[in-house]
Write an enzyme that holds these catalytic residues in place. Structure first.
Site, PDB file in Angstrom:
ATOM      1  N   HIS A  57       0.840  -1.193   0.000  1.00  0.00           N
ATOM      2  CA  HIS A  57       0.000   0.000   0.000  1.00  0.00           C
ATOM      3  C   HIS A  57       0.879   1.247   0.000  1.00  0.00           C
ATOM      4  O   HIS A  57       2.088   1.178   0.185  1.00  0.00           O
ATOM      5  CB  HIS A  57      -0.954  -0.001   1.206  1.00  0.00           C
ATOM      6  CG  HIS A  57      -0.288  -0.146   2.518  1.00  0.00           C
ATOM      7  ND1 HIS A  57      -0.386  -1.261   3.301  1.00  0.00           N
ATOM      8  CD2 HIS A  57       0.535   0.699   3.188  1.00  0.00           C
ATOM      9  CE1 HIS A  57       0.332  -1.108   4.392  1.00  0.00           C
ATOM     10  NE2 HIS A  57       0.907   0.070   4.352  1.00  0.00           N
TER      11      HIS A  57
HETATM   12  C1  T46 Z   1       3.778   0.105   6.840  1.00  0.00           C
HETATM   13  C2  T46 Z   1       4.125  -1.226   7.387  1.00  0.00           C
HETATM   14  C3  T46 Z   1       5.545  -1.329   7.810  1.00  0.00           C
HETATM   15  C4  T46 Z   1      -4.057  -0.222  13.286  1.00  0.00           C
HETATM   16  O1  T46 Z   1      -5.172  -0.363  13.827  1.00  0.00           O
HETATM   17  N1  T46 Z   1      -3.201   0.718  13.753  1.00  0.00           N
HETATM   18  C5  T46 Z   1      -1.959   0.905  13.205  1.00  0.00           C
HETATM   19  O2  T46 Z   1      -1.211   1.787  13.663  1.00  0.00           O
HETATM   20  C6  T46 Z   1      -1.574   0.097  12.083  1.00  0.00           C
HETATM   21  C7  T46 Z   1      -0.225   0.281  11.401  1.00  0.00           C
HETATM   22  C8  T46 Z   1      -2.457  -0.845  11.643  1.00  0.00           C
HETATM   23  N2  T46 Z   1      -3.679  -1.009  12.245  1.00  0.00           N
HETATM   24  C9  T46 Z   1      -4.570  -2.079  11.763  1.00  0.00           C
HETATM   25  C10 T46 Z   1      -5.085  -1.868  10.360  1.00  0.00           C
HETATM   26  C11 T46 Z   1      -5.263  -3.276   9.845  1.00  0.00           C
HETATM   27  O3  T46 Z   1      -6.520  -3.768  10.243  1.00  0.00           O
HETATM   28  O4  T46 Z   1      -3.820  -3.292  11.722  1.00  0.00           O
HETATM   29  C12 T46 Z   1      -4.197  -4.073  10.603  1.00  0.00           C
HETATM   30  C13 T46 Z   1      -2.975  -4.396   9.753  1.00  0.00           C
HETATM   31  O5  T46 Z   1      -2.485  -3.186   9.168  1.00  0.00           O
HETATM   32  P1  T46 Z   1      -1.734  -3.164   7.762  1.00  0.00           P
HETATM   33  O6  T46 Z   1      -2.356  -4.116   6.821  1.00  0.00           O
HETATM   34  O7  T46 Z   1      -1.651  -1.738   7.323  1.00  0.00           O
HETATM   35  O8  T46 Z   1      -0.275  -3.701   8.205  1.00  0.00           O
HETATM   36  P2  T46 Z   1       1.047  -3.786   7.346  1.00  0.00           P
HETATM   37  O9  T46 Z   1       2.032  -4.461   8.227  1.00  0.00           O
HETATM   38  O10 T46 Z   1       0.817  -4.367   6.013  1.00  0.00           O
HETATM   39  O11 T46 Z   1       1.505  -2.259   7.135  1.00  0.00           O
HETATM   40  C14 T46 Z   1       1.896  -1.507   8.253  1.00  0.00           C
HETATM   41  C15 T46 Z   1       1.565  -0.034   8.006  1.00  0.00           C
HETATM   42  O12 T46 Z   1       0.179   0.100   7.729  1.00  0.00           O
HETATM   43  C16 T46 Z   1       2.352   0.505   6.856  1.00  0.00           C
HETATM   44  O13 T46 Z   1       2.195   1.908   6.807  1.00  0.00           O
HETATM   45  O14 T46 Z   1       4.604   0.796   6.261  1.00  0.00           O
HETATM   46  O15 T46 Z   1       3.294  -1.640   8.463  1.00  0.00           O
END
Ligand code: T46
Length: 142
Positions: A57
């Site tokens: 993303h």
């Molecule tokens: C990035 C990489 C390194 C939250 O509720 N709070 C938060 O601060 C974050 C980061 C996520 N969430 C929830 C949102 C989703 O339901 O946790 C779930 C997984 O999040 P996401 O799919 O965005 O996770 P990653 O590991 O793919 O990405 C995250 C960051 O979103 C992104 O900006 O650079 O970690």
């Protein structure tokens, strides 16, 4: 958004202080000194299963600083024109990621811990989850 650079060239490794002594190493981060934004959130990824990939993303406004606290992983950044890969495997430097950057995080080693310092609280509307939408927006600003 003014004054925030958004090109791949602005995404860079920033070295952190490393104080070594026979008891081991110590690294510290002072927000205003080492990080090019005000830190409003900290989160970390851990227990990542072998072969799992994170990211896929982009963010409209968010700036982040990624550190490998343990183990290793790769970060592939894409500004809509070119990509660059960073191998992260030390705790005494981090990767600054500007806004409008697509990121894929791959090749997590066993036991890897990825800590992220972020410029904003979590905001779902800041995300581009669709690559074509990201591409159109990223190309429109350059
Ligand atoms: C990035 C990489 C390194 C939250 O509720 N709070 C938060 O601060 C974050 C980061 C996520 N969430 C929830 C949102 C989703 O339901 O946790 C779930 C997984 O999040 P996401 O799919 O965005 O996770 P990653 O590991 O793919 O990405 C995250 C960051 O979103 C992104 O900006 O650079 O970690």
């Amino acid at each position: 958004m003014r004054n925030i650079e958004m090109a791949l060239a602005d995404c860079r490794i920033i070295d952190l202080p490393k104080i070594s002594d026979p008891r081991g190493n110590l690294t510290f981060i002072e927000g205003a000194r080492h990080i090019p934004f005000e830190i409003k959130r900290v989160y970390y990824l851990y227990d990542v299963p072998g072969g799992a990939e994170r990211g896929a993303h982009g963010h409209r406004k968010l700036q982040q600083f990624l550190i490998s606290m343990s183990g290793a992983f790769d970060v592939i950044l894409d500004d809509g024109f070119e990509t660059k890969k960073f191998h992260m495997n030390r705790s005494y430097y981090g990767l600054y990621i500007s806004p409008m950057m697509w990121r894929d995080i791959t090749n997590f080693s066993s036991g890897a811990v990825l800590m992220v310092l972020a410029s904003e609280p979590y905001e779902a509307s800041d995300y581009f989850r669709d690559y074509e939408q990201f591409l159109a927006a990223a190309r429109a600003i350059r």
